[in-house]
Design a protein around this motif. Structure first.
Motif, PDB file in Angstrom:
ATOM      1  N   ASP A 141       0.855  -1.179   0.000  1.00  0.00           N
ATOM      2  CA  ASP A 141       0.000   0.000   0.000  1.00  0.00           C
ATOM      3  C   ASP A 141       0.899   1.239   0.000  1.00  0.00           C
ATOM      4  O   ASP A 141       2.101   1.150   0.264  1.00  0.00           O
ATOM      5  CB  ASP A 141      -0.917  -0.019   1.241  1.00  0.00           C
ATOM      6  CG  ASP A 141      -2.217   0.738   0.993  1.00  0.00           C
ATOM      7  OD1 ASP A 141      -2.272   1.542   0.048  1.00  0.00           O
ATOM      8  OD2 ASP A 141      -3.173   0.523   1.760  1.00  0.00           O
ATOM      9  N   ILE A 142       0.302   2.393  -0.256  1.00  0.00           N
ATOM     10  CA  ILE A 142       1.077   3.633  -0.346  1.00  0.00           C
ATOM     11  C   ILE A 142       1.794   3.948   0.960  1.00  0.00           C
ATOM     12  O   ILE A 142       2.872   4.529   0.969  1.00  0.00           O
ATOM     13  CB  ILE A 142       0.132   4.783  -0.777  1.00  0.00           C
ATOM     14  CG1 ILE A 142       0.072   4.815  -2.285  1.00  0.00           C
ATOM     15  CG2 ILE A 142       0.549   6.119  -0.210  1.00  0.00           C
ATOM     16  CD1 ILE A 142      -0.954   5.708  -2.858  1.00  0.00           C
TER      17      ILE A 142
ATOM     18  N   LYS B 254       1.105   4.197  -9.024  1.00  0.00           N
ATOM     19  CA  LYS B 254       0.918   5.183  -7.953  1.00  0.00           C
ATOM     20  C   LYS B 254       1.466   4.620  -6.635  1.00  0.00           C
ATOM     21  O   LYS B 254       2.214   5.288  -5.931  1.00  0.00           O
ATOM     22  CB  LYS B 254      -0.568   5.530  -7.823  1.00  0.00           C
ATOM     23  CG  LYS B 254      -0.829   6.683  -6.871  1.00  0.00           C
ATOM     24  CD  LYS B 254      -2.279   7.136  -6.912  1.00  0.00           C
ATOM     25  CE  LYS B 254      -3.069   6.531  -5.795  1.00  0.00           C
ATOM     26  NZ  LYS B 254      -4.362   7.167  -5.546  1.00  0.00           N
TER      27      LYS B 254
ATOM     28  N   ARG C 118       5.105   4.598  -6.626  1.00  0.00           N
ATOM     29  CA  ARG C 118       5.657   5.926  -6.945  1.00  0.00           C
ATOM     30  C   ARG C 118       6.645   5.856  -8.094  1.00  0.00           C
ATOM     31  O   ARG C 118       7.776   6.341  -8.006  1.00  0.00           O
ATOM     32  CB  ARG C 118       6.301   6.538  -5.712  1.00  0.00           C
ATOM     33  CG  ARG C 118       5.313   6.621  -4.580  1.00  0.00           C
ATOM     34  CD  ARG C 118       5.832   7.417  -3.432  1.00  0.00           C
ATOM     35  NE  ARG C 118       4.942   7.263  -2.295  1.00  0.00           N
ATOM     36  CZ  ARG C 118       4.931   8.046  -1.245  1.00  0.00           C
ATOM     37  NH1 ARG C 118       5.760   9.046  -1.172  1.00  0.00           N
ATOM     38  NH2 ARG C 118       4.103   7.848  -0.258  1.00  0.00           N
TER      39      ARG C 118
ATOM     40  N   LEU D 262       5.764  11.753  -8.552  1.00  0.00           N
ATOM     41  CA  LEU D 262       5.211  11.246  -7.299  1.00  0.00           C
ATOM     42  C   LEU D 262       6.303  11.160  -6.235  1.00  0.00           C
ATOM     43  O   LEU D 262       6.071  10.685  -5.162  1.00  0.00           O
ATOM     44  CB  LEU D 262       4.572   9.865  -7.506  1.00  0.00           C
ATOM     45  CG  LEU D 262       3.403   9.797  -8.495  1.00  0.00           C
ATOM     46  CD1 LEU D 262       2.894   8.376  -8.619  1.00  0.00           C
ATOM     47  CD2 LEU D 262       2.260  10.697  -8.038  1.00  0.00           C
TER      48      LEU D 262
END
Lengths: 133, 350
Positions: free
Chosen positions: B49-50, B342, B345, B350
């Protein structure tokens, strides 16, 4: 670049990493974050440290679609007031998707995540978030 | 080892929830999905996850290991985190993990890096120090959120995961009967400081790198201990893809069935420093007392650590205390390539 708020982050590590809070031996109530004085018992209070289990339920929630600076990549995301099994409430992000299941009363547990990065060269702040179980 | 029993007191794993199907990556780069999946032996890979990195993965695995071992974290005297994706170039991941499991402050902690084998090197350090009586327990972690350049073959394999092992001399679930290493300077894979993605020697990463080191270390261990390949119940090898471990087993005369339980790269990708350790984790989740396991890691640059492990009776009573690796492998949500870009990144902005 020097970091800002380093001391504040450092002081919060026990709470943010391990959900350390306070317990009053006089009235039996638990508190989060850590408090030095029991608001119920005042000078009669006997406060000590306690570690919460990380289990809880969603007390209330909302979805953030217009995030503040630093959280742009994560939007949309869920923020909830989580009531811990031991009583205290705290605010935290709910992770791992499944946002349709984010409902009042849904059981959650603590996970360890990145909270924020101070840009590409600054400090990385870690701590608790919650996921649905 | 040296007349003392040393081994695994408990272990834990963590794999992020998100997956990308290899077919989705082939869609972007115009490759043939069937050829890639069969060629690499990888169906899908895990995507963090981010807000996940090698430190958060390591913390989750370490917390599971403490639960599984049923020990007081304060008794951990050393904590080593092996990774090639430490979140900081300078500032240890190990201190973050030690704090998050409540092992601070009376312990030594340090980060390790040796491509994909830093986690097994950490186990060897803990073994030596436990046998020397320096402390009761040592924790060795392999954790990575590995990177692959967009369009590179690595993009199909570079996954994310972590495994933590608590090493000690008593209360064991498995004994480490012997370990040895094989190390040379072999430039098969590297990443320079500041570079976003690693570079590698393509086919050169196979024969003179992976196979030479994995086979040599495994053979050295077999000779040293006198164990016959037929006496092994399971074999776990570093798994940069789904194919190499099966080829290595064949070269050592170990049947493919003994490799399958410890081969998880086809489902979560190559988790680098965690890869061989997650394979061992998967085997220990099902192994019976008395069974013997060969585990050989590989780190580019290059080296292999081989271990001969015997499962003990103690494994039964600790089973089910922490989440199993399989439960992490099964809990998944697929993302599209754009979301994957995303999360990782991969765009400069980003």
């Amino acid at each position: 670049m020097t970091g800002t708020g380093l001391a504040l982050t450092w002081r919060k590590i026990p709470e943010r990493y391990n959900l350390l809070g306070s317990h009053c031996d006089n009235c039996g109530e638990n508190f989060f974050p850590i408090r030095n004085i029991c608001p119920n018992c005042r000078r009669k209070g006997r406060m000590g440290g306690t570690k919460f289990s990380g289990k809880g339920v969603i007390y209330s929630h909302t979805f953030v679609t217009s995030p503040p600076t630093g959280f742009e990549l994560e939007a949309p995301y869920a923020i909830a007031i989580v009531q811990l099994a031991e009583g205290p409430k705290l605010t935290a992000q709910i992770v791992d998707g499944d946002y349709e299941k984010v409902k009042i009363g849904a059981p959650v547990e603590m996970v360890f995540r990145k909270i924020q990065e101070d840009g590409k060269e600054g400090l990385i702040h870690y701590g608790f978030k919650f996921k649905l179980i | 080892m040296n007349g003392k029993t040393v081994g695994i007191v408990g272990y834990g794993s963590y794999v992020p929830k998100f997956r990308i199907d290899a077919e989705e990556i082939t869609r972007i780069w115009g490759e043939e999905a069937k050829r890639v999946k069969e060629g690499l032996g990888i169906q899908e890979k895990s995507v963090p996850d981010i807000d996940e990195d090698a430190a958060t993965l390591a913390v989750e695995a370490a917390r599971n290991a403490v639960k599984h071992a049923g020990i007081d974290s304060k008794e951990i005297g050393a904590l080593y985190v092996g990774s090639e994706s430490h979140p900081y170039a300078v500032k240890p991941t190990a201190t973050i993990v030690a704090e998050a499991i409540g092992a601070t402050p009376n312990l030594t902690a340090v980060d390790m890096e040796f491509a994909c084998k830093a986690g097994t090197a950490a186990i060897q350090c803990c073994m030596g120090m436990c046998v020397a009586g320096m402390f009761k327990y040592g924790m060795a972690i392999g954790s990575d959120t590995s990177q692959g350049r967009p369009g590179d073959a690595l993009e199909y394999s570079a996954g994310a995961g972590a495994a933590a092992f608590i090493i000690g001399t008593e209360n064991l679930v498995a004994e480490i009967e012997a370990t040895c290493s094989f190390t040379t300077d072999t430039p098969d894979f590297w990443r320079r400081p500041g570079a976003d993605f690693p570079s590698h020697g393509g086919r050169f990463t196979g024969e003179p790198a992976y196979f030479k080191h994995v086979i040599s270390a495994s053979k050295m261990l077999i000779e040293k201990t006198g164990v016959k390949p037929a006496e092994l119940d399971y074999a776990v090898f570093h798994q940069p893809n789904g194919k190499f471990p099966l080829q290595a087993a064949k070269m050592l005369g170990i049947p493919a069935e003994k490799v399958k339980q410890g081969l998880i790269t086809p489902y979560i990708g190559n988790t680098y420093s965690a890869a061989s350790l997650l394979g061992l984790n998967s085997v220990l989740d099902v192994a019976k007392p008395g069974e013997r396991i060969l585990m050989t890691s590989f780190g580019s640059g290059a080296g292999s650590d081989a271990f001969l492990i015997r499962v003990l009776d103690g494994i039964e009573k600790k089973r089910g205390r922490a989440r199993s690796l399989q439960s992490y492998v099964d809990e998944k949500e697929y993302v599209e390539y754009g979301v994957y870009v995303k999360h990782r990144r991969k765009l400069k902005s980003l």
